[in-house]
Design an enzyme around this catalytic site. Structure first.
Site, PDB file in Angstrom:
ATOM      1  N   ASP A  88       0.832  -1.208   0.000  1.00  0.00           N
ATOM      2  CA  ASP A  88       0.000   0.000   0.000  1.00  0.00           C
ATOM      3  C   ASP A  88       0.862   1.252   0.000  1.00  0.00           C
ATOM      4  O   ASP A  88       2.074   1.188   0.168  1.00  0.00           O
ATOM      5  CB  ASP A  88      -0.964  -0.015   1.211  1.00  0.00           C
ATOM      6  N   HIS A 102      -7.208  -4.759   9.929  1.00  0.00           N
ATOM      7  CA  HIS A 102      -6.901  -4.585   8.502  1.00  0.00           C
ATOM      8  C   HIS A 102      -5.633  -5.339   8.106  1.00  0.00           C
ATOM      9  O   HIS A 102      -4.730  -5.540   8.919  1.00  0.00           O
ATOM     10  CB  HIS A 102      -6.794  -3.102   8.116  1.00  0.00           C
ATOM     11  N   ASP A 142      -7.333  -2.780  14.122  1.00  0.00           N
ATOM     12  CA  ASP A 142      -8.734  -2.920  13.686  1.00  0.00           C
ATOM     13  C   ASP A 142      -8.927  -4.113  12.742  1.00  0.00           C
ATOM     14  O   ASP A 142      -9.993  -4.288  12.159  1.00  0.00           O
ATOM     15  CB  ASP A 142      -9.246  -1.625  13.039  1.00  0.00           C
ATOM     16  N   GLU A 161      -9.563  -1.791   5.282  1.00  0.00           N
ATOM     17  CA  GLU A 161     -10.209  -1.520   6.569  1.00  0.00           C
ATOM     18  C   GLU A 161     -11.475  -2.374   6.713  1.00  0.00           C
ATOM     19  O   GLU A 161     -11.949  -2.972   5.734  1.00  0.00           O
ATOM     20  CB  GLU A 161     -10.553  -0.028   6.646  1.00  0.00           C
TER      21      GLU A 161
END
Ligand code: PGA
Length: 259
Positions: free
Chosen positions: A66, A137, A135, A142
């Site tokens: 990313d 990811h 979280d 996400e």
């Protein structure tokens, strides 16, 4: 199921994964590595410095997971800069063969598709290193991300921006968007290696490995992949229900099998 390896510390995790990657590069000098950023993969890159000594790495190819949108690629915290600093330079890789998603592309609507095409043209990723966010990811997919998603623009959650604020002077400087490989893209890699350290990752790890497969915890997508290795320290493993089973399994595994 994923193979889960519980290690005493980050250095042991780095050694284990670096040994596998060095063996891959020895048998396939133009191997395609899937590179992750963040704090988690650093022990792997550190261990690789020693493991790759004497091995020709000039043809190794790599694709980062990313990249932030909206910061200059030359900014020290752009993932292009991080990959150059933490991976390409110390390991002596060939810069032109290592790519990050082109988040500064004038045509962001098609940039992801072109990145996926480049991965395919390289023959696909041999081993994909992954961290996991608090979280859940992986990459920057996400919660709610489609398991079929391809490389595309995503909005970072508040939690991710807060987690990553430590790399910037202030949380307001953390970009709000990114270009990330999709879950569908990641699942095409031939071997996934997910690392996690510390109590803060325990819940996400348990959800990814043992929880229901759900887009609300994108890391759970690893349960759909036939070859996954999860390498965790004791703290990150602390919520795994089958921890003893994983320990027994790895302890009785013949060494030649690798991970
Ligand atoms: P970290 O990030 O390695 O810096 O904890 C992991 C991730 O966000 O995937």
């Amino acid at each position: 199921m994923a193979e889960v390896v519980i290690v005493p510390d980050r250095a042991s995790a780095g050694d284990l994964v670096a040994t596998e990657i060095a063996a891959l590069i020895s048998r396939r000098p133009d191997a395609v590595l899937g590179l992750a950023t963040g704090s988690t993969p650093l022990p792997v890159y550190e261990a690789l410095r020693a493991r790759l000594a004497g091995i020709d790495v000039s043809r190794v190819r790599g694709f980062a997971l990313d990249e932030y949108i909206g910061i200059d690629p030359a900014h020290p915290e752009s993932y292009a800069s991080v990959i150059a600093r933490e991976v390409v330079e110390p390991l002596g890789l060939t810069p032109d063969l290592i790519r990050t998603p082109p988040a500064d592309d004038a045509d962001l609507a098609t940039a992801g598709e072109r990145y996926d095409q480049a991965i395919r043209a390289a023959g696909g990723v041999d081993v994909q290193i992954l961290g996991i966010g608090t979280d859940g990811h992986i990459g920057f997919n996400e919660p709610g991300s489609s398991f079929a998603s391809r490389t595309r623009v995503k909005t970072l959650t508040r939690q991710t921006r807060a987690d990553n604020a430590r790399f910037f002077d202030a949380i307001d400087e953390v970009p709000r968007h990114c270009l990330t490989q999709g879950l569908g893209t990641i699942l095409e890699a031939r071997h996934l290696v997910l690392l996690a350290f510390g109590e803060g990752k325990a819940e996400a790890v348990a959800g990814a490995v043992e929880g229901p497969v759900t887009a609300m915890l994108p890391g759970s997508a690893i349960q759909l992949h036939p070859h996954v290795t999860v390498v965790v320290d004791e703290a990150a493993a602390s919520r795994l229900r089958l921890a003893d089973y994983y320990r027994d399994t790895f302890a009785s595994k013949p060494e030649w099998q690798g991970i």
